[in-house]
Design an enzyme around this catalytic site. Sequence first.
Site, PDB file in Angstrom:
ATOM      1  N   LYS A   7      -0.248  -3.318  -6.424  1.00  0.00           N
ATOM      2  CA  LYS A   7      -1.338  -3.954  -7.036  1.00  0.00           C
ATOM      3  C   LYS A   7      -2.394  -2.969  -7.290  1.00  0.00           C
ATOM      4  O   LYS A   7      -2.882  -2.312  -6.178  1.00  0.00           O
ATOM      5  CB  LYS A   7      -2.309  -4.865  -6.177  1.00  0.00           C
ATOM      6  CG  LYS A   7      -1.016  -6.525  -6.552  1.00  0.00           C
ATOM      7  CD  LYS A   7      -1.624  -7.677  -5.373  1.00  0.00           C
ATOM      8  CE  LYS A   7      -0.801  -8.608  -6.272  1.00  0.00           C
ATOM      9  NZ  LYS A   7      -1.108  -9.996  -5.253  1.00  0.00           N
ATOM     10  N   GLY A   8      -2.775  -2.641  -8.520  1.00  0.00           N
ATOM     11  CA  GLY A   8      -4.416  -1.893  -8.460  1.00  0.00           C
ATOM     12  C   GLY A   8      -5.380  -2.228  -7.292  1.00  0.00           C
ATOM     13  O   GLY A   8      -6.051  -3.424  -7.841  1.00  0.00           O
ATOM     14  N   LYS A  15      -3.652   6.455   3.414  1.00  0.00           N
ATOM     15  CA  LYS A  15      -5.127   7.476   3.622  1.00  0.00           C
ATOM     16  C   LYS A  15      -5.723   6.926   2.403  1.00  0.00           C
ATOM     17  O   LYS A  15      -7.286   7.625   2.451  1.00  0.00           O
ATOM     18  CB  LYS A  15      -4.495   8.618   4.150  1.00  0.00           C
ATOM     19  CG  LYS A  15      -5.862   9.638   4.548  1.00  0.00           C
ATOM     20  CD  LYS A  15      -5.044  10.685   4.735  1.00  0.00           C
ATOM     21  CE  LYS A  15      -4.752  10.673   6.242  1.00  0.00           C
ATOM     22  NZ  LYS A  15      -4.551  12.154   6.768  1.00  0.00           N
ATOM     23  N   ILE A  40       1.037  -1.020   0.098  1.00  0.00           N
ATOM     24  CA  ILE A  40       0.160   0.359  -0.255  1.00  0.00           C
ATOM     25  C   ILE A  40       0.910   1.192  -0.024  1.00  0.00           C
ATOM     26  O   ILE A  40       1.852   1.674   0.789  1.00  0.00           O
ATOM     27  CB  ILE A  40      -1.179   0.315   1.106  1.00  0.00           C
ATOM     28  CG1 ILE A  40      -1.711  -1.247   1.591  1.00  0.00           C
ATOM     29  CG2 ILE A  40      -1.769   1.262   1.013  1.00  0.00           C
ATOM     30  CD1 ILE A  40      -3.029  -1.832   0.166  1.00  0.00           C
ATOM     31  N   GLU A  55     -11.528  -0.436  -8.240  1.00  0.00           N
ATOM     32  CA  GLU A  55     -12.928  -1.037  -7.833  1.00  0.00           C
ATOM     33  C   GLU A  55     -13.521  -2.147  -6.735  1.00  0.00           C
ATOM     34  O   GLU A  55     -14.092  -3.184  -6.192  1.00  0.00           O
ATOM     35  CB  GLU A  55     -13.911  -1.029  -8.717  1.00  0.00           C
ATOM     36  CG  GLU A  55     -14.668   0.014  -9.894  1.00  0.00           C
ATOM     37  CD  GLU A  55     -16.019   0.044 -10.902  1.00  0.00           C
ATOM     38  OE1 GLU A  55     -15.815  -1.663 -11.487  1.00  0.00           O
ATOM     39  OE2 GLU A  55     -15.249   0.710 -11.832  1.00  0.00           O
ATOM     40  N   ASN A  58      -0.116   4.532  -0.383  1.00  0.00           N
ATOM     41  CA  ASN A  58      -0.699   5.336   0.337  1.00  0.00           C
ATOM     42  C   ASN A  58      -1.821   5.045   1.088  1.00  0.00           C
ATOM     43  O   ASN A  58      -2.824   5.502   0.641  1.00  0.00           O
ATOM     44  CB  ASN A  58      -1.216   6.932  -0.906  1.00  0.00           C
ATOM     45  CG  ASN A  58      -1.657   7.718  -0.309  1.00  0.00           C
ATOM     46  OD1 ASN A  58      -1.949   8.219   1.239  1.00  0.00           O
ATOM     47  ND2 ASN A  58      -1.668   8.800  -0.834  1.00  0.00           N
TER      48      ASN A  58
END
Length: 168
Positions: free
Chosen positions: A131-132, A63, A59, A135, A61
């Site tokens: 990783k993306g 926030k 991760i 949604e 970012n």
Amino acid sequence: MKRNGLTAITETFESRPSEEREKYATLAHGAQFIEVKVDPDVGTVHVTRAIEVTASGKIMNPKASHSQEVGGVVWGIGMALQEATEIDHRYGRIMNPNLQHYHVPVNADILEIETIFVEEDDKIVNPLGVKGMGELGMVGIPAAIANAVFHATGKRIRDLPITPDKLL
């Protein structure tokens, strides 16, 4: 740069997926846990708690990622309980083409949302291990809500949104 006679600094790097990557599933994944309360007299459903657990590599970012997951949960709650495009089949027109008539969740509809990230050190997916998320925070929420409604009422609703007329 001026001292060395340079007008620009450029760097080119070309990255290609490794052949080893083809042997593994490298997509982000997650799990959703939902608590609902259903009014047995009126048939209204309220999501009282939502937990979204996501494994999407490193991760970068926290926030922004947290905000994206919370937004996905809210989006999933709207899809499961409120959002529906109403069509006048006589004329083929959309009856609720704007936010004045299209129901979406508001702050009063959203109670407790918790997001948890399971960080992975996955150097196979790419050198950074990211990783993306896309949604991902939304896709499982409607199904989790429908399952929670089933456990609360014994009624399996497969047509969204889950409205009181489908529960009574």
